[in-house]
Design an enzyme around this catalytic site. Structure first.
Site, PDB file in Angstrom:
ATOM      1  N   PHE A   1      11.879  14.335  10.991  1.00  0.00           N
ATOM      2  CA  PHE A   1      10.709  13.471  11.222  1.00  0.00           C
ATOM      3  C   PHE A   1      10.989  12.482  12.343  1.00  0.00           C
ATOM      4  CE2 PHE A   1       9.411  13.724   6.502  1.00  0.00           C
ATOM      5  CZ  PHE A   1       8.510  14.737   6.770  1.00  0.00           C
TER       6      PHE A   1
ATOM      7  N   GLU B   1       1.065   5.510   0.909  1.00  0.00           N
ATOM      8  CA  GLU B   1       0.460   6.602   1.685  1.00  0.00           C
ATOM      9  C   GLU B   1       0.775   7.953   1.039  1.00  0.00           C
ATOM     10  OE1 GLU B   1       0.749   6.299   5.977  1.00  0.00           O
ATOM     11  OE2 GLU B   1       1.283   8.418   6.071  1.00  0.00           O
TER      12      GLU B   1
ATOM     13  N   HIS C   1       4.031  -1.017   3.604  1.00  0.00           N
ATOM     14  CA  HIS C   1       3.238   0.208   3.421  1.00  0.00           C
ATOM     15  C   HIS C   1       4.251   1.339   3.213  1.00  0.00           C
ATOM     16  CE1 HIS C   1      -0.098   3.073   4.192  1.00  0.00           C
ATOM     17  NE2 HIS C   1       0.787   3.774   4.872  1.00  0.00           N
TER      18      HIS C   1
ATOM     19  N   ASP D   1      -2.164  13.724  17.279  1.00  0.00           N
ATOM     20  CA  ASP D   1      -1.477  14.535  18.298  1.00  0.00           C
ATOM     21  C   ASP D   1      -2.195  15.859  18.420  1.00  0.00           C
ATOM     22  OD1 ASP D   1       0.700  12.770  18.915  1.00  0.00           O
ATOM     23  OD2 ASP D   1       1.387  13.145  16.866  1.00  0.00           O
TER      24      ASP D   1
ATOM     25  N   SER E   1       0.844  -1.193   0.000  1.00  0.00           N
ATOM     26  CA  SER E   1       0.000   0.000   0.000  1.00  0.00           C
ATOM     27  C   SER E   1       0.878   1.241   0.000  1.00  0.00           C
ATOM     28  CB  SER E   1      -0.919  -0.024   1.223  1.00  0.00           C
ATOM     29  OG  SER E   1      -0.180  -0.331   2.382  1.00  0.00           O
TER      30      SER E   1
HETATM   31  P1  FAD Z   1      -2.783   5.433  20.533  1.00  0.00           P
HETATM   32  O1  FAD Z   1      -2.907   4.053  20.020  1.00  0.00           O
HETATM   33  O2  FAD Z   1      -3.934   5.995  21.294  1.00  0.00           O
HETATM   34  O3  FAD Z   1      -1.447   5.508  21.407  1.00  0.00           O
HETATM   35  C1  FAD Z   1      -0.907   6.735  21.841  1.00  0.00           C
HETATM   36  C2  FAD Z   1      -0.210   6.586  23.181  1.00  0.00           C
HETATM   37  O4  FAD Z   1      -1.196   6.344  24.206  1.00  0.00           O
HETATM   38  C3  FAD Z   1       0.760   5.420  23.293  1.00  0.00           C
HETATM   39  O5  FAD Z   1       1.824   5.826  24.110  1.00  0.00           O
HETATM   40  C4  FAD Z   1      -0.040   4.312  23.953  1.00  0.00           C
HETATM   41  O6  FAD Z   1       0.761   3.415  24.696  1.00  0.00           O
HETATM   42  C5  FAD Z   1      -0.941   5.115  24.867  1.00  0.00           C
HETATM   43  N1  FAD Z   1      -2.271   4.464  25.032  1.00  0.00           N
HETATM   44  C6  FAD Z   1      -3.008   3.880  24.055  1.00  0.00           C
HETATM   45  N2  FAD Z   1      -4.182   3.441  24.546  1.00  0.00           N
HETATM   46  C7  FAD Z   1      -4.180   3.755  25.875  1.00  0.00           C
HETATM   47  C8  FAD Z   1      -5.124   3.562  26.913  1.00  0.00           C
HETATM   48  N3  FAD Z   1      -6.296   2.981  26.677  1.00  0.00           N
HETATM   49  N4  FAD Z   1      -4.785   4.026  28.150  1.00  0.00           N
HETATM   50  C9  FAD Z   1      -3.613   4.641  28.393  1.00  0.00           C
HETATM   51  N5  FAD Z   1      -2.671   4.844  27.430  1.00  0.00           N
HETATM   52  C10 FAD Z   1      -2.954   4.403  26.186  1.00  0.00           C
HETATM   53  N6  FAD Z   1      -1.010  11.490  12.769  1.00  0.00           N
HETATM   54  C11 FAD Z   1      -1.861  12.387  12.210  1.00  0.00           C
HETATM   55  O7  FAD Z   1      -2.129  13.433  12.804  1.00  0.00           O
HETATM   56  N7  FAD Z   1      -2.418  12.185  10.982  1.00  0.00           N
HETATM   57  C12 FAD Z   1      -2.205  11.033  10.291  1.00  0.00           C
HETATM   58  O8  FAD Z   1      -2.729  10.856   9.191  1.00  0.00           O
HETATM   59  C13 FAD Z   1      -1.328  10.048  10.853  1.00  0.00           C
HETATM   60  N8  FAD Z   1      -1.087   8.870  10.249  1.00  0.00           N
HETATM   61  C14 FAD Z   1      -0.303   7.914  10.836  1.00  0.00           C
HETATM   62  C15 FAD Z   1      -0.138   6.677  10.207  1.00  0.00           C
HETATM   63  C16 FAD Z   1       0.655   5.690  10.790  1.00  0.00           C
HETATM   64  C17 FAD Z   1       0.793   4.368  10.101  1.00  0.00           C
HETATM   65  C18 FAD Z   1       1.317   5.951  12.015  1.00  0.00           C
HETATM   66  C19 FAD Z   1       2.197   4.903  12.639  1.00  0.00           C
HETATM   67  C20 FAD Z   1       1.148   7.163  12.651  1.00  0.00           C
HETATM   68  C21 FAD Z   1       0.327   8.163  12.083  1.00  0.00           C
HETATM   69  N9  FAD Z   1       0.103   9.388  12.709  1.00  0.00           N
HETATM   70  C22 FAD Z   1      -0.740  10.326  12.123  1.00  0.00           C
HETATM   71  C23 FAD Z   1       0.757   9.715  13.982  1.00  0.00           C
HETATM   72  C24 FAD Z   1      -0.125   9.359  15.188  1.00  0.00           C
HETATM   73  O9  FAD Z   1      -1.308  10.128  15.156  1.00  0.00           O
HETATM   74  C25 FAD Z   1       0.676   9.667  16.449  1.00  0.00           C
HETATM   75  O10 FAD Z   1       1.737   8.761  16.582  1.00  0.00           O
HETATM   76  C26 FAD Z   1      -0.130   9.743  17.735  1.00  0.00           C
HETATM   77  O11 FAD Z   1       0.728  10.280  18.758  1.00  0.00           O
HETATM   78  C27 FAD Z   1      -0.623   8.416  18.285  1.00  0.00           C
HETATM   79  O12 FAD Z   1      -1.674   7.917  17.578  1.00  0.00           O
HETATM   80  P2  FAD Z   1      -2.134   6.388  17.830  1.00  0.00           P
HETATM   81  O13 FAD Z   1      -3.356   6.180  17.032  1.00  0.00           O
HETATM   82  O14 FAD Z   1      -1.025   5.470  17.629  1.00  0.00           O
HETATM   83  O15 FAD Z   1      -2.500   6.494  19.379  1.00  0.00           O
END
Ligand code: FAD
Length: 281
Positions: free
Chosen positions: A212, A14, A262, A105, A12
């Protein structure tokens, strides 16, 4: 890696929403060139808190119209349930069947976290609103998320997010294959068996890569950083070396049983195409 070897390999690409008419024209060229490689799907990033949301929807519309299975990224930080509900119904109306579900974030200046605190809550919400309509991808961090309280808790949170209803995961990019292999082992111990597809950042520029990596917590191994820095202004040689290193990483990942790749294309076709061709995909 047994859990990963059972999945068919999927590739895929991005993209990010362009910021100008020129960028949009360039992205169309990139899209058309990479579409020839026949990816399983393409994804389009999303700015947390509204910065590029319109751009994401427009770009997703263009990709779908070009016949590509397209997954919008959807981050929930700063959003209400109603905001997300509206986006989901808009995507269903457009014919979207796949979503990359993220926490995102907090943009600087934003104070309210909104209705969702972590991506697992977003995954649960998408499932409760739209059942199995969407194939949901989530983010994985083989080198751990920069805000992780500990490696163990990050792994547990990831497993929890998968159990909330994710179908597959895409990793943050990395250049240490052992970190990925160990991450998969730890996931298997937690009975996580969905495909965890390595995210690949082709190396073409050391300054951007260092910036980055600093932000997202991806490690550039010392040997690699020093070799890249040594090229100085010789950008053509740096790029050739960087793509060689990235190709070798991809080759080793696929040989180890990774369920696909990806590519973070950065809206450029050439780096991904060069790696693709060298791998003989
Ligand atoms: P989570 O899975 O919620 O994790 C974030 C943090 O919280 C981790 O430290 C985790 O251990 C902790 N955590 C998770 N669940 C819990 C819980 N229930 N209780 C307590 N702590 C918890 N950012 C953008 O803004 N736009 C994008 O399009 C984008 N695309 C991305 C694509 C990929 C493939 C990746 C890997 C990252 C992308 N990001 C993007 C970055 C991402 O948004 C950031 O890394 C963000 O800080 C975390 O998102 P997450 O969904 O991984 O969060």
């Amino acid at each position: 890696m047994e859990s990963q070897k059972q999945h068919p390999k999927q590739f895929s690409f991005e993209f990010f929403p362009p910021k100008s008419a020129e960028g949009a024209a360039r992205l169309r060229e990139t899209r058309d060139e990479l579409a020839k490689l026949n990816p399983r799907y393409v994804s389009v990033t999303f700015g947390a808190g509204g910065s590029t949301q319109r751009g994401t929807i427009e770009t997703v519309g263009e990709m779908l119209a070009a016949g590509l299975d397209t997954a919008p990224h959807l981050s929930c930080v700063g959003s209400s349930r109603e905001d997300i509900r509206e986006l989901l119904s808009g995507y269903i109306a457009m014919g979207v069947r796949r979503i990359v579900a993220l926490r995102g974030d907090m943009p600087s200046g934003m104070r309210e976290a909104g209705a969702f605190h972590h991506a697992n809550e977003l995954v649960e919400f998408i499932r409760s609103e739209s059942g199995n309509h969407f194939h949901i991808e989530v983010a994985a961090y083989p080198e751990f998320h920069p805000q992780a309280a500990s490696a163990e808790s990050d792994l547990d949170n990831f497993a929890n997010k998968v159990r909330a209803g994710a179908n597959a995961a895409i990793t943050q990019y990395f250049y240490n294959i052992d970190g990925y292999l160990r991450f998969i082992e730890e996931c298997e111990k937690r009975h996580v068996e969905i495909p965890i597809v390595p995210g690949i950042m082709p190396i073409t520029n050391i300054k951007n890569l260092a910036r980055f990596s600093e932000m997202c917590g991806a490690d550039i191994p010392r040997w690699l950083r020093l070799r890249l820095e040594a090229y100085g202004e010789d950008t053509a040689s740096l790029r050739a070396f960087g793509l060689d290193v990235t190709t070798e990483l991809c080759r080793r990942l696929l040989e180890s049983g990774a369920p696909g790749l990806h590519f973070y294309t950065m809206n450029q076709a050439a780096p991904t195409r060069i790696i693709w061709t060298s791998l003989g995909l």
